[in-house]
Write an enzyme that holds these catalytic residues in place. Structure first.
Site, mmCIF file in Angstrom:
data_model
loop_
_atom_site.group_PDB
_atom_site.id
_atom_site.type_symbol
_atom_site.label_atom_id
_atom_site.label_comp_id
_atom_site.label_asym_id
_atom_site.label_seq_id
_atom_site.Cartn_x
_atom_site.Cartn_y
_atom_site.Cartn_z
ATOM 1 C CG ASP A 70 -20.226 -4.106 14.683
ATOM 2 O OD1 ASP A 70 -20.934 -4.078 13.661
ATOM 3 O OD2 ASP A 70 -20.535 -4.754 15.700
ATOM 4 C CG ASN B 140 -31.044 1.970 17.054
ATOM 5 O OD1 ASN B 140 -30.270 2.686 16.419
ATOM 6 N ND2 ASN B 140 -30.649 0.857 17.649
ATOM 7 C CD GLU C 165 -27.163 -1.309 17.869
ATOM 8 O OE1 GLU C 165 -26.923 -2.440 17.392
ATOM 9 O OE2 GLU C 165 -28.234 -1.033 18.453
ATOM 10 C CD GLU D 209 -32.733 -4.813 15.921
ATOM 11 O OE1 GLU D 209 -33.248 -5.905 16.184
ATOM 12 O OE2 GLU D 209 -31.527 -4.567 16.106
HETATM 13 O O1 G3I Z 1 -25.009 -12.946 30.346
HETATM 14 C C1 G3I Z 1 -25.524 -14.213 29.931
HETATM 15 C C2 G3I Z 1 -24.786 -15.329 30.585
HETATM 16 O O2 G3I Z 1 -25.016 -15.276 31.974
HETATM 17 C C3 G3I Z 1 -25.267 -16.653 29.999
HETATM 18 O O3 G3I Z 1 -24.514 -17.692 30.522
HETATM 19 C C4 G3I Z 1 -25.105 -16.660 28.486
HETATM 20 C C5 G3I Z 1 -25.652 -17.935 27.854
HETATM 21 O O4 G3I Z 1 -26.108 -17.705 26.559
HETATM 22 O O5 G3I Z 1 -25.840 -15.584 27.974
HETATM 23 C C6 G3I Z 1 -25.387 -14.320 28.435
HETATM 24 O O6 G3I Z 1 -26.185 -13.343 27.886
HETATM 25 C C7 G3I Z 1 -25.953 -13.064 26.528
HETATM 26 C C8 G3I Z 1 -25.659 -11.594 26.407
HETATM 27 O O7 G3I Z 1 -25.556 -11.239 25.044
HETATM 28 C C9 G3I Z 1 -24.354 -11.200 27.100
HETATM 29 O O8 G3I Z 1 -23.275 -11.789 26.458
HETATM 30 C C10 G3I Z 1 -27.210 -13.420 25.758
HETATM 31 O O9 G3I Z 1 -27.396 -14.823 25.754
HETATM 32 C C11 G3I Z 1 -27.099 -12.906 24.335
HETATM 33 O O10 G3I Z 1 -28.354 -13.074 23.681
HETATM 34 C C12 G3I Z 1 -26.780 -11.438 24.360
HETATM 35 O O11 G3I Z 1 -26.652 -11.017 23.037
HETATM 36 C C13 G3I Z 1 -26.773 -9.620 22.816
HETATM 37 C C14 G3I Z 1 -27.865 -9.374 21.788
HETATM 38 O O12 G3I Z 1 -27.909 -8.012 21.424
HETATM 39 C C15 G3I Z 1 -29.245 -9.746 22.337
HETATM 40 O O13 G3I Z 1 -29.626 -8.938 23.413
HETATM 41 C C16 G3I Z 1 -25.425 -9.115 22.309
HETATM 42 O O14 G3I Z 1 -24.456 -9.195 23.353
HETATM 43 C C17 G3I Z 1 -25.562 -7.655 21.856
HETATM 44 O O15 G3I Z 1 -24.362 -7.246 21.248
HETATM 45 C C18 G3I Z 1 -26.707 -7.556 20.849
HETATM 46 O O16 G3I Z 1 -26.848 -6.193 20.495
HETATM 47 C C19 G3I Z 1 -27.782 -5.915 19.459
HETATM 48 C C20 G3I Z 1 -28.435 -4.590 19.791
HETATM 49 O O17 G3I Z 1 -29.013 -4.622 21.084
HETATM 50 C C21 G3I Z 1 -29.479 -4.220 18.739
HETATM 51 N N1 G3I Z 1 -28.902 -4.218 17.408
HETATM 52 C C22 G3I Z 1 -28.181 -5.438 17.035
HETATM 53 C C23 G3I Z 1 -27.113 -5.764 18.074
HETATM 54 C C24 G3I Z 1 -26.340 -7.001 17.668
HETATM 55 O O18 G3I Z 1 -27.196 -8.100 17.568
#
Ligand code: G3I
Length: 377
Positions: free
Chosen positions: A298, A230, A296, A187
């Site tokens: 969906d 990506n 990715e 990105e």
């Molecule tokens: O694991 C922690 C947990 O311990 C904590 O209590 C909680 C509180 O917010 O957060 C948890 O972590 C979260 C994590 O997902 C696991 O669920 C993060 O806050 C959250 O920001 C994170 O979001 C991820 C996001 O990327 C940011 O990294 C999403 O799961 C993930 O699906 C998303 O994936 C992105 C790709 O990497 C890039 N392209 C877009 C895609 C969707 O946004």
């Protein structure tokens, strides 16, 4: 991160437009992101239910994809694997490729600066090796998923370059030969028009040449590795895809080692590119000598999804797979998860969208499953 990436333009509008489905039959009641539900005993005779029964490879998506030489992947979560036996059973049965949804990002690997924690990612690698699966890695450099220490926007240029170099070398050395493709930059293009994204420490501290620097670092770290760029909202012939095409062409002309493009493909069921334009987009990147992966995938439904929405969703999945299979060089399609039980979509769209994946929250295959199988036959 663009949690509402595709909907960034349209999300607010969509909330209103798609919300009109309210009052229609609720096929899949909304639940919280990681709510764990018992498996449905009624599924025991369903070959696609997560019963642990041996299912003929010939009828699984994995078996069908293997016959076509396609890498069929899913985003992977260690915590889901630990808490939910059906999760690993379905993955091992239906997919031949994994990508870490979160555990290979900077905030997971270097919570403390300079201390590399590969534990979770190694567990995923062990699962992949045990089940003879390939691993794709995302992302080495991103403006998002930063640990607190990396959110500093005042790194001197040389220090920021050293941070990225250390991270890239540590990752590519540790996972060498276990990862078949790396998203070096995720990105990096602006959402607002042509040009680079300016948020985050890397552009800010280093300047626009951070892009070529990180690709050269990655190539130096592992000259055999396939290095990808990506991004989202560039699956079809969008303005962003046009900008990306011209930018990557220029980088290639300058000798920057980029080998592939990842099209994220997060789409709404009522707003997605046509197969014709995706075909055209893939072809122009292939013409530059680049591999294309769908990284990715969906397909978002309104939270109040109907049977008709599920059929429309199936059609989009079918089209994506048919397009990838027909392309000259698009050998991998990865879904951003496979069960609605664990999907980033509801939690990141304010509850407006949901049901984006091919199994429901109880691991029952949705029409999209059969549509992918049909495309792979
Ligand atoms: O694991 C922690 C947990 O311990 C904590 O209590 C909680 C509180 O917010 O957060 C948890 O972590 C979260 C994590 O997902 C696991 O669920 C993060 O806050 C959250 O920001 C994170 O979001 C991820 C996001 O990327 C940011 O990294 C999403 O799961 C993930 O699906 C998303 O994936 C992105 C790709 O990497 C890039 N392209 C877009 C895609 C969707 O946004």
């Amino acid at each position: 991160m663009p949690p509402q990436n595709l909907s960034r333009r349209a999300f607010v509008k969509a909330a209103g437009v798609l919300g009109v489905a309210a009052g229609m039959p609720l096929l899949c009641p909304p639940r919280t992101h990681a709510e764990s539900l018992p498996l449905n005993p009624a599924d025991e005779d369903d070959p696609n239910a997560a019963t642990g029964k041996v299912v003929s490879q010939a009828t699984t998506l994995r078996g069908l994809a293997g016959k076509k030489g396609l890498l069929l992947g899913t985003a992977f979560s260690n915590s889901a694997l630990r808490r939910d036996p059906a999760y690993g059973e379905v993955i091992a049965r239906e997919f031949n490729c994994l990508v870490a949804e979160n555990i290979m990002k900077l905030n997971a690997i270097q919570r403390v600066r300079g201390e590399f924690d590969f534990t979770a990612a190694d567990a995923m690698m062990a699962f992949a090796a045990k089940h003879d699966m390939q691993v794709r890695a995302v992302p080495l450099v991103w403006h998002d998923a930063l640990p607190p220490w990396a959110k500093d926007l005042t790194f001197p240029r040389q220090e920021a370059l050293a941070i990225l170099r250390d991270h890239i070398f540590a990752m590519m050395t540790h996972f060498r030969s276990r990862v078949f493709a790396w998203d070096v930059l995720n990105e990096g293009l602006s959402d607002k028009g042509p040009g680079l994204r300016e948020e985050g420490p890397w552009f800010h501290s280093i300047g626009p040449d951070y892009v070529e620097k990180i690709y050269h670092m990655a190539h130096e770290a592992d000259p055999e590795a396939k290095l990808f760029y990506n991004d989202f909202d560039m699956d079809g012939m969008s303005k962003k895809a046009d900008s990306c095409y011209l930018w990557i062409k220029e980088l290639l002309a300058r000798g920057v080692p980029i080998h592939g493009i990842g099209l994220q493909y997060h789409v709404r069921v009522d707003q997605h590119p046509s197969p014709t334009e995706v075909t055209e987009n893939i072809r122009r990147f292939n013409d530059l000598g680049l591999i294309v992966h769908i990284t990715e995938l969906d397909v978002w439904l309104p939270t109040q999804a109907t049977a008709e929405h599920l059929q429309q969703q199936a059609e989009v999945y079918r089209q994506v797979f048919e397009t990838a299979l027909a392309a000259r060089n698009c050998p991998a399609v990865l879904l951003w998860g496979f069960t609605d039980r664990y999907s980033w979509v509801p939690g990141n769209t304010g509850g407006t969208f949901d049901h984006a994946l091919i199994y429901d929250r109880d691991y029952r295959p949705k029409p999209a499953y059969a549509a992918i199988a049909a495309a792979l036959r």
